[in-house]
Design a protein around this motif. Sequence first.
Motif, PDB file in Angstrom:
ATOM      1  N   LYS A  42      18.719   2.521  10.033  1.00 11.67           N
ATOM      2  CA  LYS A  42      17.961   3.347  10.975  1.00 11.67           C
ATOM      3  C   LYS A  42      17.752   4.768  10.471  1.00 11.67           C
ATOM      4  N   GLY A  43      18.785   5.371   9.909  1.00 14.79           N
ATOM      5  CA  GLY A  43      18.667   6.744   9.415  1.00 14.79           C
ATOM      6  C   GLY A  43      17.602   6.866   8.335  1.00 14.79           C
ATOM      7  N   ALA A  44      17.579   5.919   7.417  1.00 14.82           N
ATOM      8  CA  ALA A  44      16.572   5.942   6.344  1.00 14.82           C
ATOM      9  C   ALA A  44      15.168   5.764   6.909  1.00 14.82           C
ATOM     10  N   ILE A  45      15.015   4.839   7.844  1.00 17.22           N
ATOM     11  CA  ILE A  45      13.704   4.621   8.465  1.00 17.22           C
ATOM     12  C   ILE A  45      13.264   5.876   9.207  1.00 17.22           C
ATOM     13  N   ASP A  46      14.145   6.460  10.008  1.00 10.30           N
ATOM     14  CA  ASP A  46      13.806   7.666  10.773  1.00 10.30           C
ATOM     15  C   ASP A  46      13.398   8.817   9.864  1.00 10.30           C
ATOM     16  N   ARG A  47      14.098   8.987   8.729  1.00 10.83           N
ATOM     17  CA  ARG A  47      13.733  10.060   7.788  1.00 10.83           C
ATOM     18  C   ARG A  47      12.340   9.841   7.212  1.00 10.83           C
ATOM     19  N   GLY A  88       0.630  -7.311  -1.952  1.00  9.16           N
ATOM     20  CA  GLY A  88       0.108  -6.471  -3.034  1.00  9.16           C
ATOM     21  C   GLY A  88       0.399  -5.001  -2.798  1.00  9.16           C
ATOM     22  N   MET A  89       0.249  -4.553  -1.555  1.00  8.73           N
ATOM     23  CA  MET A  89       0.549  -3.149  -1.239  1.00  8.73           C
ATOM     24  C   MET A  89       2.021  -2.841  -1.484  1.00  8.73           C
ATOM     25  N   ALA A  90       2.892  -3.779  -1.141  1.00  9.21           N
ATOM     26  CA  ALA A  90       4.333  -3.578  -1.337  1.00  9.21           C
ATOM     27  C   ALA A  90       4.653  -3.445  -2.827  1.00  9.21           C
ATOM     28  N   GLY A 133       6.455  11.381   7.323  1.00  7.36           N
ATOM     29  CA  GLY A 133       5.105  10.833   7.313  1.00  7.36           C
ATOM     30  C   GLY A 133       4.903   9.827   6.190  1.00  7.36           C
ATOM     31  N   SER A 134       5.989   9.194   5.757  1.00  6.66           N
ATOM     32  CA  SER A 134       5.937   8.276   4.623  1.00  6.66           C
ATOM     33  C   SER A 134       5.890   6.809   5.027  1.00  6.66           C
ATOM     34  N   VAL A 135       5.685   6.533   6.293  1.00  8.42           N
ATOM     35  CA  VAL A 135       5.604   5.151   6.750  1.00  8.42           C
ATOM     36  C   VAL A 135       4.135   4.781   6.875  1.00  8.42           C
ATOM     37  N   MET A 136       3.779   3.640   6.333  1.00 12.86           N
ATOM     38  CA  MET A 136       2.397   3.199   6.322  1.00 12.86           C
ATOM     39  C   MET A 136       2.232   2.037   7.303  1.00 12.86           C
TER      40      MET A 136
END
Length: 101
Positions: free
Chosen positions: A30-35, A66-68, A40-43
């Motif tokens: 969770k901490g990594a996802i929240d950071r 392919g994006m991954a 603004g690095s989540v697509m």
Amino acid sequence: MTKRLRATVIFYNEETQQVQLCTVHRDEIKGAIDRQIARGSVMNLPLGSDDPTAPLTDETLRQIGGMAVLNQASVHPELRDRLQISLQYPVDWAPAKPPTD
């Protein structure tokens, strides 16, 4: 009992030179996802339709995969050399410039 939410993590293993994938409990990362959300690095990935219940097609899933892999190739030059893919636009592998105010 509440079912624990899960996340799928894809990463490049430099030692084995393989793209690897695993599923983990989201509360463990969770901490990594929240950071990443805060940076603004989540697509958000397009699922091929505005209808949230529309079927996911072969082509949609190929594009997501392919994006991954392209995302991993952006930080692993040795992986870039192995890509034999067709893209609508060429990839500029130069580091992104920070936004200016």
